[in-house]
Write a protein that holds these residues in place. Structure first.
Motif, short mmCIF file in Angstrom:
data_model
loop_
_atom_site.label_atom_id
_atom_site.label_comp_id
_atom_site.label_asym_id
_atom_site.label_seq_id
_atom_site.Cartn_x
_atom_site.Cartn_y
_atom_site.Cartn_z
N LEU A 234 60.83 72.00 133.26
CA LEU A 234 59.56 71.60 132.67
C LEU A 234 58.66 72.80 132.39
CD1 LEU A 234 57.57 69.21 132.01
CD2 LEU A 234 56.79 69.40 134.38
N LEU A 235 58.11 72.82 131.17
CA LEU A 235 57.08 73.78 130.80
C LEU A 235 55.77 73.02 130.65
CD1 LEU A 235 56.12 76.59 129.65
CD2 LEU A 235 56.70 75.66 127.38
N THR A 236 54.71 73.52 131.26
CA THR A 236 53.39 72.94 131.05
C THR A 236 52.53 73.96 130.32
OG1 THR A 236 52.40 73.69 133.15
CG2 THR A 236 53.61 71.61 133.17
N ILE A 237 51.62 73.47 129.45
CA ILE A 237 50.84 74.36 128.60
C ILE A 237 49.36 74.00 128.67
CG2 ILE A 237 50.51 75.24 126.27
CD1 ILE A 237 53.29 74.49 125.55
N GLY A 238 48.50 75.02 128.85
CA GLY A 238 47.06 74.80 128.73
C GLY A 238 46.24 75.39 129.85
N ARG A 239 45.36 74.55 130.38
CA ARG A 239 44.26 74.99 131.23
C ARG A 239 44.71 75.46 132.61
NH1 ARG A 239 40.57 71.52 133.98
NH2 ARG A 239 41.70 69.73 133.16
N PHE B 274 51.77 68.70 127.78
CA PHE B 274 50.53 69.20 127.20
C PHE B 274 49.36 68.44 127.80
CE2 PHE B 274 53.83 69.92 124.13
CZ PHE B 274 53.48 71.02 123.36
N SER B 275 48.17 69.06 127.75
CA SER B 275 46.96 68.35 128.15
C SER B 275 45.99 68.31 126.97
CB SER B 275 46.28 69.04 129.34
OG SER B 275 45.72 70.28 128.96
N GLY B 276 45.22 67.23 126.88
CA GLY B 276 44.31 67.04 125.77
C GLY B 276 43.30 68.15 125.60
N THR B 277 42.83 68.72 126.71
CA THR B 277 41.80 69.75 126.63
C THR B 277 42.26 70.98 125.87
OG1 THR B 277 40.83 68.98 128.71
CG2 THR B 277 40.24 71.20 128.02
N ALA B 278 43.55 71.25 125.88
CA ALA B 278 44.08 72.42 125.17
C ALA B 278 43.92 72.30 123.66
CB ALA B 278 45.55 72.63 125.52
N PHE B 279 43.63 71.09 123.18
CA PHE B 279 43.42 70.87 121.75
C PHE B 279 41.94 70.96 121.37
CE2 PHE B 279 47.47 68.87 122.59
CZ PHE B 279 48.20 69.00 121.42
N SER C 184 47.61 76.42 118.22
CA SER C 184 48.79 76.83 118.99
C SER C 184 49.48 75.64 119.62
CB SER C 184 48.38 77.84 120.07
OG SER C 184 47.77 78.97 119.48
N MET C 185 48.71 74.62 120.04
CA MET C 185 49.31 73.42 120.61
C MET C 185 50.08 72.64 119.55
SD MET C 185 48.63 73.70 123.77
CE MET C 185 48.57 75.48 123.52
N PHE C 186 49.50 72.52 118.36
CA PHE C 186 50.23 71.83 117.29
C PHE C 186 51.52 72.58 116.95
CE2 PHE C 186 46.17 69.66 116.42
CZ PHE C 186 46.63 68.37 116.15
N TYR C 187 51.43 73.89 116.95
CA TYR C 187 52.63 74.70 116.68
C TYR C 187 53.67 74.52 117.78
CZ TYR C 187 55.59 78.76 115.88
OH TYR C 187 56.67 79.58 115.67
#
Length: 335
Positions: free
Chosen positions: A6-11, A135-140, A148-151
């Motif tokens: 698992l990869l997690t992305i964001g805050r 992904f987390s919503g705040t990263a958008f 970057s999140m959309f990418y």
């Protein structure tokens, strides 16, 4: 074979939580320092359960960044994809703890490092080495992270990864709370699974600021008016395969296109601190999904992890191990 699960992305952040549990915010005399942020919490919870996790987040060239990275290294979470972004600061959060239902929250995220993640940072990730991305919503909420999140979603889909969205609605992180829904709706079709509370799902379809009410600066627990059944159906129409609605002590519900709602009972416990419960849920749910469990058992696992964390003082630092969760579930009737 994938190198990681698992990869997690964001805050990511340093979390300063009141050491004076029950005290009003203005009377707090001391804080305990932990780490937090939705993706960091999920990565930690999943790692402690037994998944092999990594995180893409940004840190500043500062001691707070060192604090965050040291914790992740100690947990065994892969940190080689975390850039130190010059000219930014690592994020911080301050929280009051007044059980059972008052948890005032203050963010310090002006020019924070994780919202400055770029397409180049995403390109540094070997997506083919993972099974799933969370992904987390705040990263958008702001660029360059938003783009970057959309990418990252595009690349994840090209590599046939499972994609999970924790809706993670934090109204004060958006220029306009309605922009949250506009942005998330544009991304929904790229997600395999979506997880959120009723309030977060309603926020995804917020059209009037008057629908939103935040009391006692409880940024993570807004009151939102709207038709929850309509919002659920709209998410399913977007192409999402599975929507999980978190309902606290009442457990969670599974929704899939063309199928009946499946209710999964929770684990009622005495609440100390609700922050991090949803992230613990996602960690447990991810563990189940990536180990081939069915949806019901995976959600039950998530419910158990969430129930455990609300009895504890903080988030990532207090995530349970697989042995702890198993003992907790078995003592309450099993999966």
């Amino acid at each position: 074979m994938p190198k990681h699960d698992l990869l997690t992305i964001g805050r990511s952040s340093i979390d300063l939580y009141s050491a004076n549990i029950g005290s009003p915010f203005e009377k707090i005399s001391a804080f305990n320092a932990f780490v937090g942020g939705c993706p960091l919490n999920i990565a930690t919870g999943a790692q402690r359960l037994g998944l092999n996790t990594a995180i893409l987040t940004g840190i500043g060239n500062d001691q707070v960044g060192n604090f965050i990275k040291h914790f992740l290294d100690e947990e065994g979470i892969a940190t080689e994809y975390i850039p130190t972004i010059e000219g930014t600061r690592s994020s911080a959060v301050i929280l009051g703890i007044e059980p059972p239902d008052k948890f005032p929250l203050v963010y310090y995220r002006e020019n924070c490092a994780d919202i400055n993640l770029t397409i180049d940072h995403v390109n540094a990730i070997p997506f083919e080495e993972f099974k799933a991305v969370a992904f987390s919503g705040t990263a958008f909420s702001k660029d360059p992270s938003r783009t970057s999140m959309f990418y990252a979603l595009e690349v994840a889909k090209k590599n046939n990864l499972k994609t999970l969205l924790d809706i993670d609605f934090r109204a004060d992180q958006w220029d306009d709370p309605r922009a949250f829904g506009v942005t998330l709706r544009a991304a929904l079709s790229s997600f395999t699974m979506v997880v959120g509370t009723e309030e977060e799902i309603l926020a995804t379809y917020l059209t009037d600021k008057e629908q939103l009410l935040i009391k006692h600066q409880q940024i993570s627990a807004p009151e939102i008016r709207g038709n929850i059944n309509t919002a659920i159906q709209e998410i399913l129409k977007s192409g999402v395969e599975t929507l999980v609605v978190k309902r606290g002590k009442d457990g969670a519900s599974i929704f899939q296109p063309g199928k009946e709602e499946v209710k999964v009972p929770g684990f009622p416990v005495e609440v100390l601190n609700v922050l991090g419960a949803g992230d613990a849920f996602c960690a447990g749910f991810s563990y189940g999904i990536l180990n081939g469990w069915d949806l019901y058992k995976s959600v039950r696992m998530g419910n158990a992890c969430g129930a455990i964390i609300v009895t504890r003082e903080g988030c990532a630092n207090f995530m349970p191990t697989y042995a702890e969760v198993t003992e907790f579930v078995e003592s309450r009737g099993g999966f």
